[in-house]
Structure formats: structure tokens, C-alpha cells
Motif scaffolding. Structure first.
Motif, short mmCIF file in Angstrom:
data_model
loop_
_atom_site.label_atom_id
_atom_site.label_comp_id
_atom_site.label_asym_id
_atom_site.label_seq_id
_atom_site.Cartn_x
_atom_site.Cartn_y
_atom_site.Cartn_z
N LEU A 40 -6.92 3.94 2.22
CA LEU A 40 -6.78 4.69 0.97
C LEU A 40 -7.44 6.05 1.08
CD1 LEU A 40 -6.16 5.01 -2.06
CD2 LEU A 40 -8.33 3.86 -2.54
N THR A 41 -8.70 6.07 1.50
CA THR A 41 -9.43 7.34 1.55
C THR A 41 -8.91 8.25 2.67
OG1 THR A 41 -11.16 6.34 2.94
CG2 THR A 41 -11.50 6.32 0.55
N ASN A 69 -0.74 4.41 -1.39
CA ASN A 69 -1.70 5.24 -0.64
C ASN A 69 -1.08 6.57 -0.27
OD1 ASN A 69 -3.61 3.28 -0.79
ND2 ASN A 69 -3.72 2.86 1.39
N GLN A 97 -6.94 4.67 -7.64
CA GLN A 97 -7.49 3.39 -7.19
C GLN A 97 -6.74 2.22 -7.79
OE1 GLN A 97 -11.52 5.17 -8.32
NE2 GLN A 97 -12.13 3.53 -6.93
N SER A 148 -10.00 -0.74 -2.56
CA SER A 148 -9.63 0.40 -3.40
C SER A 148 -10.74 0.74 -4.38
CB SER A 148 -8.34 0.06 -4.17
OG SER A 148 -7.26 -0.17 -3.28
N GLY A 177 -13.00 3.64 -2.59
CA GLY A 177 -12.42 4.71 -3.40
C GLY A 177 -13.48 5.34 -4.29
N GLY A 181 -3.25 0.74 -6.23
CA GLY A 181 -3.31 -0.29 -5.21
C GLY A 181 -4.03 -1.53 -5.69
N ALA A 182 -5.15 -1.35 -6.41
CA ALA A 182 -5.98 -2.49 -6.83
C ALA A 182 -5.25 -3.38 -7.82
CB ALA A 182 -7.28 -1.99 -7.43
N LEU A 196 0.80 -1.22 0.00
CA LEU A 196 0.00 0.00 0.00
C LEU A 196 0.84 1.27 0.00
CD1 LEU A 196 -2.94 -0.88 2.41
CD2 LEU A 196 -2.94 -0.80 -0.06
N THR A 200 -8.75 -1.84 3.72
CA THR A 200 -7.97 -1.21 2.65
C THR A 200 -8.61 0.09 2.19
OG1 THR A 200 -7.30 -3.41 1.90
CG2 THR A 200 -6.92 -1.60 0.40
N GLY A 201 -9.93 0.07 2.02
CA GLY A 201 -10.62 1.28 1.61
C GLY A 201 -10.48 2.40 2.63
#
Length: 501
Positions: free
Chosen positions: A305-306, A45, A63, A431, A435, A66-67, A42, A301-302
């Protein structure tokens, strides 16, 4: 065929009484590979805003950074371990290490968004070839008595990487060493990768070709197609105002997964080795554990990221400051992992308590961000982030043991590999889904509102996880049974993979 070996890498004799001479040095080679993957899971991020500012791309590019890695890892892990069984674990470890290093170099040299995303896919696929071999090699070279100490080394190393990773990533972006900027987060893998490759050549044991096992290439392709046709429209659909083809692809992805299940059952019935044991899905504990893991790792994970995007783009933190902000959660998670050893007797109750604690942390963070506005400081977020990290750790620590408790001993290998792939697929979905929620809200609101809406979506996912825990057995498998299969590819890797590193 047998791998060529030097004077220090003689193949292990079957049933040899003498332990492998270089086993502890080999452990550090394997750990280097684990750290490489952990730091790359990550890193984007933290670096995403700087990357986009430098080479362009739309919001979906953030997005995909990472994805693409986690999706490729999820697909590759399905067959990565079996390649080592067939062609030799040292050989596949070295191929994976070389490919991962070249992928890192390609990331560092990328000039266009698509080039960087493609290089991330290469990293994920070759990482999936490299990582499973370490577990198999460790089980070969360490006696049962030594395996506890050997696997125990992953805890401190992963914990240190979890705490130090965000700081390192942010510092490298801001330091702009030799004018490399964000590129150094990938270029730093080159010395680590060379160490893993050369160390693998010199210190890892070689062995002859394994038993005759045919790869389930059709099953692997179906799993890859199903995952890709679900992730792609979730990421790209928003930028095209959700056209009909996005929903058609989602439906196709569901249908492909159904076809995958049918094909695996047919392959098993014909006496051929399936990619995944079909009998696993008939067990409530395992099926529930897969659903739980998919949603939980999506949420984790989300979240990171955000949160990283909000702190840098909304609060205007530097990359280094954003990395430092997440440290309390990392520390809380490490503390929870340590404490969980004394709580094993309480079984799935620990996971329920962890979910409640994590929910409290997320709600506390929502309150802090709302009450303090754009003037919020990292210190003001410490209590909420620490609590959320403690909750994450209490859920993750017993997860793999709880799910594996519902499978038969002969199914453990397939179950462990499937769970780890689900973990990575959840990271890709995080993500994609959260995301998308974040960027969709940004169309009509500011960053603060986008983060609040995303955190409410996070709460909804965690509530679903709380309900899914009831599907698991009351107690997990004893530590000495099947722990090494999940090992660092499971809970220990998850400890660091979902931090803002």
C-alpha cells in the motif's frame, strides 16, 4: 431441500464410481471466481490516488478501500464454508458470485467515498460466501488421484494473475476506457462474475442439504465486532489526533476477542458446534502460527500500500508505471514458490531463510530510495524488489503446512478456515497500521521520509515474524495431508493477494 438441476448438472450420487462428467469445466468456473477475488484484493493500491482525486475523501479513505474488503472477507470466511455445508455448495457459490458481481457494479458506480467503501464491504462478504465452496466442490468431484492435478492448476493461474494484475490495474486506470477511469478496475468483474454465475448454474454439481449443523451466529458477531473495533480506531484515530475514544475502542476490541474465546469454549463444552475449535489455541504451534501470520500479512499488505502511494504521489509515476515497478517482486515470489517444493525437507529453516532474504530486500530498497532520491527509476529498484519477493515466497509457501502440522486431523478444517481469516485480518491491519504510520509522518515530512519511516516499521514487523517462526513445528505436514484445506484459500491466494495489483 435440493437445488434444481438441469440436464448437465445432475447431483453427484453418494459413492458413485463414475467421475463427474463436467469436473474439468467446473474447475475453470471455480478458477474464474478465484481470479476475481485475487484481482480485487488490492486493486485499490494502484487506483487509490485516482479514486481520491475523482470522488474526494480523506487520507483514511485510501486505507479503507483495501481494509474494508479484507476485513469483510476475514469476517465472512469464518462462516462462509459452513453455509455451503448446510445449504448446498453450488447454491452458495452462485449467491456469492451474484453478490460479488453486484458489489463490483456498485463500486464502479460509486459517487461518494462512503458508497465505495460500503460496496467494498459487500464484495468482501459475498466473496467469503463464494470462495470456500470451490474447495468443497473440488474435493467432491475429483478423485484423490486427480485432486493433485486439479489443485495444481491454481499455481499457474494465480502466478499469471500475480504478474499480470499490477499491469492490468495500472493500464485500466491510465487508459480511461470510455471515460471510466479507475471505475473499470471494478467493472471488469462483471463479465467474469456472469461467467462464474452462469457456469456455476450449468456446470457445478448440485447436492442435497448437508448434515444438520447450527450456525454459531453469536460467535460470528463477536468476531466481527472485535475485528471492527480494532481496525476502525487504527484508521480513523489519526485524522482526529488520537482522541480518547480511539484507545477505548482498541481496548474494547481486545476485550471482545477475549469474550469470543470464552463463548467458543463454553459452546464446545455444551456439545454444540463452535465457530472455532477452542482446542486449537492450546497448541503452541497453532497459536504461534496465528500470531506469525497476523504480523506477516500485516507487513506485506502495508508494504505494498505505502510503496504504491510513494511511487505515484512521491515519485509521480503513473498508475501503469507504478504497477510495472512491482513486477520483479511478483516474479521473485513465483520463483520462490516453485523452488520451495524442493526445499520442504528443511522445514521451518526455509521460512527463517526467507525472512532473512526478505529483510535484505527491504533494507536494499531503503538504501536505493535514499541514495537515488526522487530520481529513482523502476530499473534501479529491480534488485531489491526481486530479493524481497523471493523472501516473501519462501516464507509463504510452507506457512500453512507448517501451522497445520501442529493440529489433529479432525481439527484441520477449523484450523484452515481460522488461518485464512487471520490472513485477511492481517491484510486489513496492514492497511490500517502501516498506512497510518505513512500518513502520520507526512504531517511533518515529505514522501521520501514517510516511506523510509514506514520501511523501518516494516523491518520491525519482520524481525518479530522471525522470532515467531521458532514457535512452529520443525517440519510441516506432508503434502497429501491437509494440503487441500489450505489450498488456494491459503498460500496460493496469498501469493497474489499482497502484490500491488
Amino acid at each position: 431441500m435440493t437445488d434444481a438441476v438441469g440436464p448437465t448438472t445432475a447431483a453427484l450420487p453418494s459413492g458413485a464410481a463414475e467421475p463427474y462428467r463436467w469436473r474439468w469445466v467446473a474447475l475453470f468456473v471455480i478458477l474464474a471466481a478465484e481470479v476475481m477475488d485475487l484481482l480485487d484484493s488490492l486493486v485499490t493500491n494502484i487506483a487509490a490516488p485516482a479514486i481520491r482525486a475523482d470522488i474526494g475523501g480523506g487520507e483514511s479513505t485510501i486505507q479503507w478501500l483495501g481494509a474494508a474488503y479484507t476485513l469483510a472477507m476475514a469476517i465472512g470466511l469464518i462462516t462462509g464454508g459452513r453455509l455451503g455445508d448446510i445449504f448446498g455448495r453450488r447454491r452458495m457459490f452462485m449467491i456469492g458470485a451474484a453478490g460479488f458481481t453486484l458489489g463490483s457494479l456498485a463500486c464502479g458506480l460509486a459517487q461518494e467515498p462512503w458508497q465505495l467503501v460500503a460496496a467494498r464491504v459487500l464484495q468482501g462478504l459475498l466473496g467469503a460466501v463464494m470462495l470456500p465452496q470451490g474447495l468443497g466442490i473440488m474435493k467432491e468431484i475429483f478423485s484423490p488421484k486427480e485432486q493433485g492435478a486439479a489443485f495444481g492448476m491454481f499455481g499457474p493461474v494465480m502466478g499469471l494473475s500475480t504478474v499480470g494484475g499490477p499491469i492490468l490495474a495500472g493500464w485500466l486506470v491510465d487508459a480511461d476506457l470510455a471515460g471510466t477511469g479507475w471505475r473499470m478496475i471494478f467493472l471488469i468483474n462483471i463479465p467474469l462474475g456472469l461467467f462464474a454465475f452462469i457456469g456455476g448454474r450449468v456446470f457445478l454439481p448440485a447436492r442435497g442439504q448437508g448434515p444438520t449443523v447450527r450456525l454459531d451466529l453469536v460467535g460470528a458477531l463477536l468476531a466481527a465486532l472485535g475485528a471492527a473495533t480494532v481496525i476502525y480506531p487504527l484508521v480513523q484515530g489519526r485524522e482526529h489526533d488520537w482522541p480518547l475514544w480511539a484507545f477505548a475502542l482498541l481496548a474494547l476490541g481486545v476485550a471482545v476477542f477475549g469474550l469470543f474465546g470464552w463463548y467458543e469454549a463454553r459452546r464446545k463444552a455444551s456439545g454444540t458446534d463452535p465457530l472455532v475449535e477452542p482446542s486449537l489455541f492450546a497448541k503452541r504451534g497453532f497459536s504461534g502460527g496465528m500470531a506469525l501470520g497476523l504480523v506477516f500479512f500485516t507487513a506485506m499488505t502495508g508494504f505494498w500500500l505505502t510503496f504504491s502511494l510513494y511511487t505515484q504521489l512521491g515519485l509521480h509515476y503513473s498508475a501503469f508505471k507504478s504497477g510495472l515497478t512491482g513486477i520483479p517482486s511478483s516474479i521473485g515470489m513465483v520463483v520462490a514458490f516453485i523452488a520451495s517444493q524442493a526445499l520442504q525437507k528443511y522445514g521451518r529453516k526455509v521460512m527463517h531463510v526467507g525472512l532473512v532474504v526478505m529483510l535484505a530486500g527491504v533494507l536494499g530498497l531503503m538504501y536505493t530510495l535514499h541514495s537515488q532520491g526522487l530520481g529513482v527509476t523502476p530499473w534501479q529498484m529491480v534488485p531489491a524488489l526481486t530479493v524481497s519477493g523471493l523472501g516473501m515466497g519462501l516464507v509463504m509457501a510452507p506457512f500453512f503446512g507448517m501451522v497445520l502440522a501442529s493440529v489433529e486431523p479432525h481439527e484441520t478444517g477449523s484450523a484452515s478456515g481460522t488461518l485464512t481469516s487471520v490472513q485477511q485480518l492481517g491484510a486489513a491491519l496492514g492497511s490500517a497500521i502501516l498506512g497510518t504510520v505513512f500518513f502520520e509522518r507526512l504531517k511533518t515530512a515529505d514522501f521520501a521520509s514517510a516511506e523510509q519511516v514506514t520501511l523501518w516499521a516494516e523491518v520491525g514487523l519482520l524481525v518479530a515474524v522471525f522470532a515467531a517462526i521458532f514457535l512452529l513445528p520443525m517440519h510441516g505436514r506432508p503434502e497429501h495431508e491437509g494440503a487441500e484445506e489450505a489450498g488456494p484459500e491459503g498460500a496460493l491466494r496469498a501469493e497474489g493477494e499482497h502484490q500491488p495489483a
